[in-house]
Scaffold this active site. Structure first.
Site, PDB file in Angstrom:
ATOM      1  N   ASP A 316       0.759  -1.511   0.153  1.00 60.51           N
ATOM      2  CA  ASP A 316      -0.684  -0.161  -0.168  1.00 60.51           C
ATOM      3  C   ASP A 316       0.926   1.108   0.581  1.00 60.51           C
ATOM      4  O   ASP A 316       1.641   1.737   0.684  1.00 60.51           O
ATOM      5  CB  ASP A 316      -1.271   0.402   1.200  1.00 60.51           C
ATOM      6  CG  ASP A 316      -1.537   1.391   1.122  1.00 60.51           C
ATOM      7  OD1 ASP A 316      -1.989   1.800  -0.122  1.00 60.51           O
ATOM      8  OD2 ASP A 316      -2.247   1.446   2.249  1.00 60.51           O
ATOM      9  N   CYS A 369      -3.765   4.888  -2.960  1.00 63.91           N
ATOM     10  CA  CYS A 369      -4.783   5.880  -2.854  1.00 63.91           C
ATOM     11  C   CYS A 369      -4.992   7.371  -3.710  1.00 63.91           C
ATOM     12  O   CYS A 369      -5.157   8.427  -3.096  1.00 63.91           O
ATOM     13  CB  CYS A 369      -5.106   6.719  -1.460  1.00 63.91           C
ATOM     14  SG  CYS A 369      -4.374   7.535  -0.372  1.00 63.91           S
TER      15      CYS A 369
END
EC number: 2.1.1.176
Length: 427
Positions: A316, A369
């Site tokens: 991530d 993101c």
């Protein structure tokens, strides 16, 4: 100074630091809010600041129209106070209270000579309403151009969604109860929540609440996590008993979600910052999870890896955060064009460092993101080109739009943040 005036002073000072001195919103709020004793004042300051940053372009347009002489650098604090005043009207506070407290705040800030200006400008906003400005105006020109280039036909929806308040999503700890059982618990406490059938552990609150107002929060019943981040567990889907690495784990929500779903997983959660690791450990302790959280650099596996391959790896990666502008509106103030090239380089290095740690037949999930193609689809395309053993595995529409090299969810779609997922198998 009354509590109401103190809250407006605090909001103006936070905005001044973030707008004019390049400080991070998260860090500035963390320093300012504890000084306010009443949790309602803390919530008010946060609401004012978030609205002011999201609607910065509109508020600047109002000042340009209504203040005859442009505000100079010495008036930065005044500009911040006026933005805070506009935000109070925007979020629906009683106008008379918002104006009066803002005028008193000008005096408390040592600006009694400008109290009349504050009164006049805010009363005009009350009478006429704030002018409209395109949501794109809040974005740096270079970044708005990238959004238009990457998402033609979707760019205006992205700008609009990024200017809205984000909903509060909860992740229910399924080790303790089902989502539906916790939803009933919320209902009994008078808290309304919504579900999405595709998300087994997620609840969306109609109204955001302080976490300690949530039943069982302190004992691990639920955590705050956007639904798009919760989807990571579905995308990685490690088999029971798998050895799992979360290579960039802080603040730990994704590792915790995996462990809540399957306590048999053997999870190592890394972060390079010892303070963030301590906070992860506190989170895991609250949730009753046995996760090995350690301070280590995922780019330097030779310093910490024991040589035993992982069955599943989550990368991530640090990114531009362009998918979560609605949650972190100061991103648009602080991000620079040169940052993107540096982030893309770091992401590629993280993928190259993690790949040798993955067992044959294992799965690596790359997630960000971001909504920028350079950080997402192009990054995966490049990895596949230089890594013969990497195979892109299909994901379905529940993970967003198929880019050809992973799936992209745009901000606001089904109430979620912007997020990217690419699942890779080692052949």
């Amino acid at each position: 100074m009354s509590a109401g005036v103190n809250a407006r002073v605090s909001a103006a000072r936070v905005l001044d630091v973030v707008l004019h001195r390049g400080r991070s919103l998260k860090a500035t709020l963390a320093a300012a809010l504890p000084a306010l004793e009443d949790p309602r004042d803390r919530a008010l300051v946060e609401a004012i600041v978030m609205c002011a940053l999201r609607q910065r372009a509109r508020f600047d347009a109002a000042l340009a129209q209504w203040v005859a002489k442009p505000l100079e650098a010495r008036d930065h604090e005044l500009r911040a106070l006026l933005h805070a005043g506009f935000a109070q009207l925007e979020i629906g506070l009683p106008a008379h209270a918002a104006v009066a407290a803002s005028v008193d705040a000008a005096r408390a800030l040592g600006r009694p000579h400008q109290a009349g200006l504050v009164n006049a400008v805010l009363r005009r906003a009350q009478r006429e309403g704030l002018p409209q400005a395109g949501n794109e105006a809040a974005w740096p020109a270079w970044l708005a151009r990238r959004i238009r280039d990457d998402w033609p036909g979707q760019d205006q929806a992205i700008f609009a969604a990024s200017a809205q308040e984000a909903p509060m999503w909860l992740r229910v700890n399924r080790r303790l109860q089902s989502r539906d059982a916790y939803a009933e618990r919320l209902q009994e406490a008078g808290i309304a929540a919504q579900t999405l059938p595709a998300l087994a552990d997620a609840l969306r609150l109609d109204t955001a609440l302080p976490v300690h107002a949530l039943p069982g929060f302190d004992t691990g019943a639920a955590s705050v996590q956007d639904a798009a981040a919760q989807v990571v567990a579905d995308a990685l889907a490690p088999p029971p008993g798998a050895r799992v690495l979360d290579a960039c784990a802080a603040p730990g929500g994704k590792a915790a979600h995996l462990a809540e779903r399957d306590p048999s997983l053997r999870i190592t959660a890394l972060d390079v910052d010892a303070r963030r690791v301590r906070r992860m450990q506190e989170t895991f302790a609250r949730l009753g999870l046995a996760i090995d959280a350690r301070t280590a650099d995922a780019l330097r596996p030779e310093a910490w890896w024991d040589g035993v391959a992982y069955d599943a790896i989550l990368v991530d990666a640090p990114c531009s955060a362009t998918g979560i502008v609605r949650r972190q509106p100061d991103i648009l103030l602080h991000r620079r064009e040169a940052d993107i090239d540096a982030l893309v380089e770091t992401q590629a290095k993280l993928l190259d460092a993690a790949w040798p740690l993955l067992a044959s037949g294992g799965t690596l999930l790359y997630a960000t993101c971001s909504i920028l193609r350079a950080e997402n689809a192009a990054q995966v395309e490049s990895l596949l080109a230089r890594t013969p053993a990497a195979v892109l595995e299909p994901l379905d529409a529940a993970f967003g739009r198929d880019t050809g090299f992973g799936h992209q969810r745009l901000p606001g779609e089904e109430g979620m943040d912007g997020f990217f997922y690419a699942r890779l198998r080692k052949s």
